[in-house]
Scaffold this motif. Structure first.
Motif, PDB file in Angstrom:
ATOM      1  N   TYR A  73     -17.146  -2.147  -2.461  1.00  0.00           N
ATOM      2  CA  TYR A  73     -15.736  -1.146  -1.344  1.00  0.00           C
ATOM      3  C   TYR A  73     -15.477   0.533  -1.603  1.00  0.00           C
ATOM      4  O   TYR A  73     -14.985  -0.175  -3.820  1.00  0.00           O
ATOM      5  CB  TYR A  73     -15.202  -2.517  -0.878  1.00  0.00           C
ATOM      6  N   GLY A  74     -14.995   1.425  -1.548  1.00  0.00           N
ATOM      7  CA  GLY A  74     -14.623   1.993  -1.999  1.00  0.00           C
ATOM      8  C   GLY A  74     -13.402   2.923  -0.530  1.00  0.00           C
ATOM      9  O   GLY A  74     -13.989   2.488   0.775  1.00  0.00           O
ATOM     10  N   SER A  75     -12.386   2.893  -1.359  1.00  0.00           N
ATOM     11  CA  SER A  75     -11.512   3.775  -0.449  1.00  0.00           C
ATOM     12  C   SER A  75     -10.629   4.933  -0.889  1.00  0.00           C
ATOM     13  O   SER A  75     -10.634   5.287  -2.488  1.00  0.00           O
ATOM     14  CB  SER A  75     -10.757   2.895   0.539  1.00  0.00           C
ATOM     15  N   VAL A  76     -10.168   5.580   0.195  1.00  0.00           N
ATOM     16  CA  VAL A  76      -9.671   6.790   0.340  1.00  0.00           C
ATOM     17  C   VAL A  76      -8.554   6.873   0.117  1.00  0.00           C
ATOM     18  O   VAL A  76      -8.334   7.488   1.690  1.00  0.00           O
ATOM     19  CB  VAL A  76     -10.386   8.789  -0.214  1.00  0.00           C
ATOM     20  N   SER A  77      -7.152   6.919  -0.087  1.00  0.00           N
ATOM     21  CA  SER A  77      -5.958   7.091   0.482  1.00  0.00           C
ATOM     22  C   SER A  77      -4.644   8.646   0.173  1.00  0.00           C
ATOM     23  O   SER A  77      -4.921   8.882  -0.600  1.00  0.00           O
ATOM     24  CB  SER A  77      -5.027   5.772   0.151  1.00  0.00           C
ATOM     25  N   LYS A  92      -6.495   6.759   5.410  1.00  0.00           N
ATOM     26  CA  LYS A  92      -7.313   5.820   4.888  1.00  0.00           C
ATOM     27  C   LYS A  92      -8.791   5.997   5.344  1.00  0.00           C
ATOM     28  O   LYS A  92      -9.079   5.977   6.564  1.00  0.00           O
ATOM     29  CB  LYS A  92      -6.485   4.609   4.310  1.00  0.00           C
ATOM     30  N   GLY A 152     -12.714   4.316   4.079  1.00  0.00           N
ATOM     31  CA  GLY A 152     -12.971   3.525   3.396  1.00  0.00           C
ATOM     32  C   GLY A 152     -14.085   3.047   3.269  1.00  0.00           C
ATOM     33  O   GLY A 152     -14.647   2.245   4.755  1.00  0.00           O
ATOM     34  N   ARG A 208      -7.319   6.581  -4.930  1.00  0.00           N
ATOM     35  CA  ARG A 208      -8.930   6.091  -4.964  1.00  0.00           C
ATOM     36  C   ARG A 208      -8.703   4.720  -5.474  1.00  0.00           C
ATOM     37  O   ARG A 208      -8.442   4.650  -6.066  1.00  0.00           O
ATOM     38  CB  ARG A 208      -9.734   7.159  -5.604  1.00  0.00           C
ATOM     39  N   GLU A 216     -12.265   0.991   6.967  1.00  0.00           N
ATOM     40  CA  GLU A 216     -11.561   1.554   7.226  1.00  0.00           C
ATOM     41  C   GLU A 216     -11.297   2.968   7.658  1.00  0.00           C
ATOM     42  O   GLU A 216     -11.893   4.059   6.378  1.00  0.00           O
ATOM     43  CB  GLU A 216     -10.470   0.888   6.155  1.00  0.00           C
ATOM     44  N   MET A 241     -11.444   1.121  -5.559  1.00  0.00           N
ATOM     45  CA  MET A 241     -13.220   0.487  -5.801  1.00  0.00           C
ATOM     46  C   MET A 241     -12.939  -0.799  -5.888  1.00  0.00           C
ATOM     47  O   MET A 241     -11.853  -1.098  -7.169  1.00  0.00           O
ATOM     48  CB  MET A 241     -13.852   0.846  -6.664  1.00  0.00           C
ATOM     49  N   LYS A 267       0.610  -0.873  -0.045  1.00  0.00           N
ATOM     50  CA  LYS A 267      -0.317  -0.042   0.218  1.00  0.00           C
ATOM     51  C   LYS A 267       1.080   1.127  -0.294  1.00  0.00           C
ATOM     52  O   LYS A 267       0.469   2.048  -0.727  1.00  0.00           O
ATOM     53  CB  LYS A 267      -0.194   0.020   1.166  1.00  0.00           C
TER      54      LYS A 267
END
Length: 186
Positions: free
Chosen positions: A61-65, A75, A77, A37, A123, A39, A20
Motif C-alpha cells: 500500500y502506498g499513499s501521498v498526503s 490524500k 492511496g 508519503r 483512499e 508505504m 494523521k
C-alpha cells in the motif's frame, strides 16, 4: 445508507484520525503545502485444514498526503495485491460443492485466477478541519462500529461518502452518508 453516532469522552484521547493531522505540524515557509508519503507492506497466510485450502498473499500500500491552507488535507492511496501461491481456491469443494469462504477473501473475488498485480484504489479524499469540526469527502478507511480496519485479510474495507464530526462540551457527534462500499480484499 447513513449512520449517526454519538459518544462522550471522559478523558482526552488521540484517535487515528487526529494522528494523521499530527504529521503536518511542521509547516513550510509559505504555509501552503506540506506533504508526506507512506508505504505499508503486508503478508498473510491462511489455511483451512478441513478443506486443505491454503493461500499466501502480500499487499503493498502506498499513499501521498498534502496539508494546505492550515485546514485542508488531501490524500490519495492504493494497493497492489499478489497471490504468491495457493491451492485451487477458485474451485468448489469436491465433497460439499461449496465455494471457498476464507482464502478467497484475500484476493480479487471477481477473478480468483488472477495472481499478480491486482490494483485497488483505496483512499482519495479531501478533508477540512476547524477547531472542533471536521468534514471529509471521498473514499476512506472508516473507523467505526460498523467497519473495522483490522477485519480485512490483506486490505480493509473502504467506503465512499461524506463524513461529518463535531465536538461539543466533551461530546462527540458523527454522521456519515455512505454511497459506496468496497468490501475487504475486493
Amino acid at each position: 445508507f447513513a449512520t449517526i453516532l454519538c459518544s462522550q469522552n471522559s478523558s482526552p484521547s488521540t484517535s487515528q484520525n487526529e494522528n494523521k493531522w499530527s504529521h503536518f505540524k511542521k509547516k513550510s515557509g509559505l504555509n501552503f503545502s506540506v506533504g508526506t508519503r507512506f508505504m505499508h507492506i503486508q503478508t498473510a497466510y491462511l489455511n483451512s485444514s478441513l478443506k486443505n485450502d491454503y493461500a499466501l498473499g502480500n499487499a503493498t500500500y502506498g499513499s501521498v498526503s498534502y496539508y494546505f491552507l492550515n485546514s485542508f488535507l488531501f490524500k490519495a492511496g492504493g494497493a497492489v495485491s499478489n497471490n504468491i501461491f495457493s491451492s485451487a481456491i477458485w474451485q468448489n469443494d469436491t465433497l460439499t460443492h461449496l465455494a471457498n469462504r476464507y482464502e478467497v477473501g484475500m484476493f480479487e473475488l471477481r477473478d480468483l485466477k488472477q495472481k499478480y498485480n491486482m490494483w485497488r484504489g483505496e483512499e482519495l479524499f479531501l478533508e477540512f478541519k476547524a477547531s472542533q469540526s471536521k468534514v471529509t469527502l471521498g473514499r476512506v478507511f472508516p473507523d467505526s462500529y460498523f467497519f473495522n480496519k483490522q477485519d480485512g485479510r490483506l486490505r480493509p474495507t473502504g467506503v465512499e461518502g461524506i463524513f461529518l464530526s463535531q465536538k461539543v462540551n466533551g461530546w462527540a457527534f458523527e454522521t456519515d452518508w455512505i454511497w459506496r462500499v468496497s468490501p475487504r480484499s475486493t
